[in-house]
Design a protein around this motif. Structure first.
Motif, PDB file in Angstrom:
ATOM      1  N   LEU A  35     -10.454  52.015 100.488  1.00 30.32           N
ATOM      2  CA  LEU A  35     -10.907  51.983 101.874  1.00 30.32           C
ATOM      3  C   LEU A  35     -10.410  53.213 102.632  1.00 30.32           C
ATOM      4  N   ILE A  36      -9.158  53.562 102.446  1.00 29.28           N
ATOM      5  CA  ILE A  36      -8.596  54.717 103.153  1.00 29.28           C
ATOM      6  C   ILE A  36      -9.294  56.007 102.711  1.00 29.28           C
ATOM      7  N   ILE A  37      -9.595  56.112 101.423  1.00 25.67           N
ATOM      8  CA  ILE A  37     -10.322  57.292 100.937  1.00 25.67           C
ATOM      9  C   ILE A  37     -11.718  57.336 101.538  1.00 25.67           C
ATOM     10  N   VAL A  38     -12.412  56.212 101.577  1.00 23.45           N
ATOM     11  CA  VAL A  38     -13.759  56.162 102.159  1.00 23.45           C
ATOM     12  C   VAL A  38     -13.731  56.576 103.630  1.00 23.45           C
ATOM     13  N   VAL A  39     -12.783  56.041 104.389  1.00 20.95           N
ATOM     14  CA  VAL A  39     -12.690  56.351 105.819  1.00 20.95           C
ATOM     15  C   VAL A  39     -12.356  57.819 106.038  1.00 20.95           C
ATOM     16  N   SER A  40     -11.389  58.334 105.312  1.00 18.99           N
ATOM     17  CA  SER A  40     -11.010  59.742 105.466  1.00 18.99           C
ATOM     18  C   SER A  40     -12.163  60.653 105.078  1.00 18.99           C
ATOM     19  N   TYR A  41     -12.811  60.349 103.968  1.00 15.01           N
ATOM     20  CA  TYR A  41     -13.935  61.164 103.513  1.00 15.01           C
ATOM     21  C   TYR A  41     -15.081  61.124 104.515  1.00 15.01           C
ATOM     22  N   ALA A  42     -15.374  59.948 105.054  1.00 10.81           N
ATOM     23  CA  ALA A  42     -16.457  59.822 106.030  1.00 10.81           C
ATOM     24  C   ALA A  42     -16.126  60.581 107.315  1.00 10.81           C
ATOM     25  N   LEU A  43     -14.898  60.474 107.792  1.00  9.53           N
ATOM     26  CA  LEU A  43     -14.503  61.188 109.008  1.00  9.53           C
ATOM     27  C   LEU A  43     -14.572  62.704 108.826  1.00  9.53           C
ATOM     28  N   LEU A  44     -14.296  63.159 107.630  1.00 12.64           N
ATOM     29  CA  LEU A  44     -14.250  64.592 107.378  1.00 12.64           C
ATOM     30  C   LEU A  44     -15.584  65.177 106.907  1.00 12.64           C
ATOM     31  N   SER A  45     -16.485  64.308 106.391  1.00 12.37           N
ATOM     32  CA  SER A  45     -17.724  64.823 105.788  1.00 12.37           C
ATOM     33  C   SER A  45     -19.009  64.338 106.439  1.00 12.37           C
ATOM     34  N   GLY A  46     -18.972  63.280 107.231  1.00 13.05           N
ATOM     35  CA  GLY A  46     -20.177  62.811 107.902  1.00 13.05           C
ATOM     36  C   GLY A  46     -20.707  61.503 107.353  1.00 13.05           C
ATOM     37  N   LYS A  47     -21.738  60.993 108.036  1.00 14.10           N
ATOM     38  CA  LYS A  47     -22.226  59.651 107.720  1.00 14.10           C
ATOM     39  C   LYS A  47     -22.949  59.563 106.372  1.00 14.10           C
ATOM     40  N   GLU A  48     -23.722  60.593 105.991  1.00 15.86           N
ATOM     41  CA  GLU A  48     -24.417  60.533 104.712  1.00 15.86           C
ATOM     42  C   GLU A  48     -23.419  60.491 103.564  1.00 15.86           C
ATOM     43  N   SER A  49     -22.430  61.352 103.629  1.00 13.92           N
ATOM     44  CA  SER A  49     -21.396  61.370 102.593  1.00 13.92           C
ATOM     45  C   SER A  49     -20.555  60.096 102.640  1.00 13.92           C
ATOM     46  N   GLY A  50     -20.288  59.605 103.837  1.00 12.41           N
ATOM     47  CA  GLY A  50     -19.509  58.378 103.988  1.00 12.41           C
ATOM     48  C   GLY A  50     -20.213  57.175 103.394  1.00 12.41           C
ATOM     49  N   VAL A  51     -21.534  57.105 103.570  1.00  7.65           N
ATOM     50  CA  VAL A  51     -22.306  56.003 102.996  1.00  7.65           C
ATOM     51  C   VAL A  51     -22.273  56.078 101.475  1.00  7.65           C
ATOM     52  N   GLY A  52     -22.465  57.269 100.935  1.00  2.82           N
ATOM     53  CA  GLY A  52     -22.435  57.431  99.482  1.00  2.82           C
ATOM     54  C   GLY A  52     -21.086  57.069  98.891  1.00  2.82           C
ATOM     55  N   MET A  53     -20.032  57.572  99.516  1.00  3.43           N
ATOM     56  CA  MET A  53     -18.678  57.280  99.036  1.00  3.43           C
ATOM     57  C   MET A  53     -18.376  55.789  99.183  1.00  3.43           C
ATOM     58  N   GLY A  54     -18.765  55.204 100.317  1.00  5.05           N
ATOM     59  CA  GLY A  54     -18.528  53.775 100.530  1.00  5.05           C
ATOM     60  C   GLY A  54     -19.278  52.915  99.531  1.00  5.05           C
ATOM     61  N   PHE A  55     -20.513  53.287  99.247  1.00  7.21           N
ATOM     62  CA  PHE A  55     -21.304  52.525  98.283  1.00  7.21           C
ATOM     63  C   PHE A  55     -20.679  52.593  96.890  1.00  7.21           C
ATOM     64  N   PHE A  56     -20.364  53.810  96.445  1.00  5.26           N
ATOM     65  CA  PHE A  56     -19.806  53.993  95.103  1.00  5.26           C
ATOM     66  C   PHE A  56     -18.437  53.312  94.970  1.00  5.26           C
ATOM     67  N   ALA A  57     -17.581  53.496  95.966  1.00  5.81           N
ATOM     68  CA  ALA A  57     -16.248  52.888  95.924  1.00  5.81           C
ATOM     69  C   ALA A  57     -16.342  51.369  95.978  1.00  5.81           C
ATOM     70  N   GLY A  58     -17.186  50.839  96.858  1.00  2.80           N
ATOM     71  CA  GLY A  58     -17.346  49.389  96.967  1.00  2.80           C
ATOM     72  C   GLY A  58     -17.946  48.775  95.716  1.00  2.80           C
ATOM     73  N   LEU A  59     -18.911  49.466  95.119  1.00  2.65           N
ATOM     74  CA  LEU A  59     -19.533  48.978  93.886  1.00  2.65           C
ATOM     75  C   LEU A  59     -18.511  48.895  92.756  1.00  2.65           C
ATOM     76  N   LEU A  60     -17.735  49.965  92.583  1.00  5.60           N
ATOM     77  CA  LEU A  60     -16.716  49.947  91.541  1.00  5.60           C
ATOM     78  C   LEU A  60     -15.644  48.893  91.818  1.00  5.60           C
ATOM     79  N   GLN A  61     -15.292  48.716  93.081  1.00  6.69           N
ATOM     80  CA  GLN A  61     -14.299  47.700  93.421  1.00  6.69           C
ATOM     81  C   GLN A  61     -14.851  46.300  93.132  1.00  6.69           C
ATOM     82  N   ASP A  62     -16.116  46.078  93.443  1.00  2.31           N
ATOM     83  CA  ASP A  62     -16.729  44.784  93.135  1.00  2.31           C
ATOM     84  C   ASP A  62     -16.759  44.533  91.631  1.00  2.31           C
ATOM     85  N   LEU A  63     -17.077  45.564  90.858  1.00  4.11           N
ATOM     86  CA  LEU A  63     -17.106  45.411  89.405  1.00  4.11           C
ATOM     87  C   LEU A  63     -15.719  45.147  88.834  1.00  4.11           C
TER      88      LEU A  63
END
Length: 161
Positions: A35-63
Protein backbone atom coordinates in the motif's frame (compact mmCIF):
# COMPACT_ATOMS: atom_id res chain seq x y z
CA UNK A 1 12.60 -1.49 -18.87
CA UNK A 2 10.66 0.64 -16.39
CA UNK A 3 7.84 -1.93 -16.20
CA UNK A 4 10.32 -4.73 -15.53
CA UNK A 5 11.99 -2.84 -12.68
CA UNK A 6 8.70 -1.93 -10.99
CA UNK A 7 7.27 -5.40 -11.60
CA UNK A 8 10.35 -6.80 -9.88
CA UNK A 9 9.93 -4.38 -6.98
CA UNK A 10 6.32 -5.46 -6.50
CA UNK A 11 7.20 -9.17 -6.77
CA UNK A 12 10.01 -8.87 -4.24
CA UNK A 13 7.78 -6.83 -1.94
CA UNK A 14 4.92 -9.34 -2.07
CA UNK A 15 7.34 -12.16 -1.28
CA UNK A 16 8.77 -10.25 1.69
CA UNK A 17 5.32 -9.12 2.84
CA UNK A 18 3.98 -12.67 2.68
CA UNK A 19 6.92 -14.38 4.38
CA UNK A 20 9.07 -12.12 6.56
CA UNK A 21 6.90 -9.18 7.59
CA UNK A 22 4.30 -11.34 9.40
CA UNK A 23 7.12 -12.33 11.77
CA UNK A 24 7.04 -8.77 13.19
CA UNK A 25 3.26 -8.64 13.57
CA UNK A 26 1.59 -7.27 16.67
CA UNK A 27 -1.77 -8.98 17.37
CA UNK A 28 -1.81 -10.18 13.77
CA UNK A 29 -1.34 -6.68 12.36
CA UNK A 30 1.72 -5.89 10.25
CA UNK A 31 2.54 -3.04 7.87
CA UNK A 32 1.10 -3.05 4.37
CA UNK A 33 4.26 -2.24 2.45
CA UNK A 34 2.51 -2.69 -0.89
CA UNK A 35 0.00 0.00 0.00
CA UNK A 36 2.77 2.45 0.89
CA UNK A 37 4.56 1.71 -2.39
CA UNK A 38 1.33 2.21 -4.36
CA UNK A 39 0.60 5.53 -2.62
CA UNK A 40 4.15 6.85 -3.00
CA UNK A 41 4.32 5.78 -6.63
CA UNK A 42 0.93 7.34 -7.41
CA UNK A 43 1.83 10.62 -5.69
CA UNK A 44 5.10 10.81 -7.59
CA UNK A 45 3.96 9.49 -11.00
CA UNK A 46 0.28 10.37 -11.48
CA UNK A 47 -3.09 8.69 -11.66
CA UNK A 48 -2.47 6.44 -14.70
CA UNK A 49 0.67 5.00 -13.16
CA UNK A 50 -1.01 4.82 -9.75
CA UNK A 51 -3.90 2.80 -11.15
CA UNK A 52 -1.53 0.38 -12.88
CA UNK A 53 0.64 -0.05 -9.80
CA UNK A 54 -2.42 -0.40 -7.55
CA UNK A 55 -3.99 -3.00 -9.82
CA UNK A 56 -0.81 -5.08 -10.13
CA UNK A 57 0.05 -4.85 -6.42
CA UNK A 58 -3.53 -5.61 -5.33
CA UNK A 59 -3.82 -8.53 -7.74
CA UNK A 60 -0.60 -10.11 -6.49
CA UNK A 61 -1.64 -9.50 -2.88
CA UNK A 62 -5.00 -11.16 -3.53
CA UNK A 63 -3.27 -14.15 -5.12
CA UNK A 64 -0.78 -14.46 -2.24
CA UNK A 65 -3.22 -13.92 0.63
CA UNK A 66 -5.84 -16.53 -0.10
CA UNK A 67 -8.55 -14.14 1.07
CA UNK A 68 -11.57 -12.93 -0.86
CA UNK A 69 -10.26 -12.45 -4.37
CA UNK A 70 -10.63 -8.96 -5.82
CA UNK A 71 -11.01 -6.92 -2.64
CA UNK A 72 -7.31 -6.02 -2.47
CA UNK A 73 -7.20 -5.35 -6.20
CA UNK A 74 -10.18 -3.00 -6.13
CA UNK A 75 -9.10 -1.16 -2.99
CA UNK A 76 -5.45 -0.68 -4.05
CA UNK A 77 -6.51 0.29 -7.59
CA UNK A 78 -8.87 2.96 -6.26
CA UNK A 79 -6.25 4.14 -3.74
CA UNK A 80 -3.67 4.46 -6.53
CA UNK A 81 -6.12 6.49 -8.61
CA UNK A 82 -7.16 8.85 -5.80
CA UNK A 83 -3.59 9.58 -4.72
CA UNK A 84 -2.43 9.85 -8.33
CA UNK A 85 -4.85 12.75 -8.77
CA UNK A 86 -2.78 14.74 -6.25
CA UNK A 87 0.50 14.24 -8.15
CA UNK A 88 0.72 17.80 -9.50
CA UNK A 89 -0.57 19.38 -6.30
CA UNK A 90 2.02 18.14 -3.81
CA UNK A 91 5.58 19.12 -3.00
CA UNK A 92 7.23 15.74 -3.61
CA UNK A 93 10.30 16.28 -1.45
CA UNK A 94 8.42 17.38 1.68
CA UNK A 95 8.98 15.07 4.64
CA UNK A 96 5.33 15.24 5.77
CA UNK A 97 4.04 13.98 2.41
CA UNK A 98 4.57 10.25 3.06
CA UNK A 99 3.30 10.54 6.62
CA UNK A 100 0.05 12.33 5.77
CA UNK A 101 -0.48 10.34 2.58
CA UNK A 102 0.03 7.02 4.38
CA UNK A 103 -2.32 8.06 7.17
CA UNK A 104 -5.11 8.94 4.75
CA UNK A 105 -4.37 6.08 2.35
CA UNK A 106 -4.43 3.39 5.04
CA UNK A 107 -7.80 4.59 6.29
CA UNK A 108 -9.14 4.98 2.73
CA UNK A 109 -7.86 1.57 1.64
CA UNK A 110 -9.28 -0.13 4.73
CA UNK A 111 -12.67 1.55 4.45
CA UNK A 112 -12.77 0.85 0.68
CA UNK A 113 -12.06 -2.82 1.35
CA UNK A 114 -14.83 -2.92 3.96
CA UNK A 115 -17.26 -1.18 1.60
CA UNK A 116 -16.47 -3.66 -1.18
CA UNK A 117 -17.20 -6.49 1.28
CA UNK A 118 -20.53 -4.89 2.18
CA UNK A 119 -21.35 -4.37 -1.51
CA UNK A 120 -20.62 -8.06 -2.15
CA UNK A 121 -23.03 -8.91 0.71
CA UNK A 122 -20.55 -10.08 3.33
CA UNK A 123 -21.35 -9.53 6.99
CA UNK A 124 -18.90 -6.98 8.40
CA UNK A 125 -18.66 -5.44 11.87
CA UNK A 126 -17.53 -1.99 10.78
CA UNK A 127 -16.74 -0.63 14.24
CA UNK A 128 -14.65 -3.66 15.21
CA UNK A 129 -12.82 -3.57 11.85
CA UNK A 130 -12.02 0.11 12.27
CA UNK A 131 -10.86 -0.09 15.88
CA UNK A 132 -9.12 -3.47 15.87
CA UNK A 133 -7.66 -3.61 12.37
CA UNK A 134 -7.48 -0.30 10.53
CA UNK A 135 -6.32 2.01 13.34
CA UNK A 136 -3.46 -0.27 14.49
CA UNK A 137 -2.51 -0.70 10.82
CA UNK A 138 -2.35 3.09 10.46
CA UNK A 139 0.16 3.29 13.31
CA UNK A 140 2.29 0.49 11.90
CA UNK A 141 2.25 1.91 8.37
CA UNK A 142 3.30 5.34 9.63
CA UNK A 143 6.45 3.84 11.14
CA UNK A 144 7.67 2.52 7.77
CA UNK A 145 6.19 5.19 5.47
CA UNK A 146 9.12 7.63 5.30
CA UNK A 147 11.87 5.13 4.43
CA UNK A 148 9.70 3.36 1.85
CA UNK A 149 8.66 6.67 0.26
CA UNK A 150 12.32 7.69 0.09
CA UNK A 151 13.24 4.43 -1.68
CA UNK A 152 10.34 4.81 -4.15
CA UNK A 153 11.33 8.44 -4.82
CA UNK A 154 14.95 7.44 -5.54
CA UNK A 155 13.89 4.52 -7.71
CA UNK A 156 11.61 6.76 -9.76
CA UNK A 157 14.50 9.16 -10.29
CA UNK A 158 16.76 6.26 -11.28
CA UNK A 159 14.28 4.79 -13.79
CA UNK A 160 13.58 8.23 -15.30
CA UNK A 161 17.19 8.61 -16.39
Amino acid sequence: MNILIWGGVILITIIIQSTLIPLISVRGIYPDVLLIIVVSYALLSGKESGVGMGFFAGLLQDLASGGIFGIGTLSKLSTGYIFGLAERKVFKEHVLLPILATLVATIFNGVAGLLFLVIFDYKVDLIAALTQNIMPLVCYNLIVAVPIHHVVYRLIQFTAE
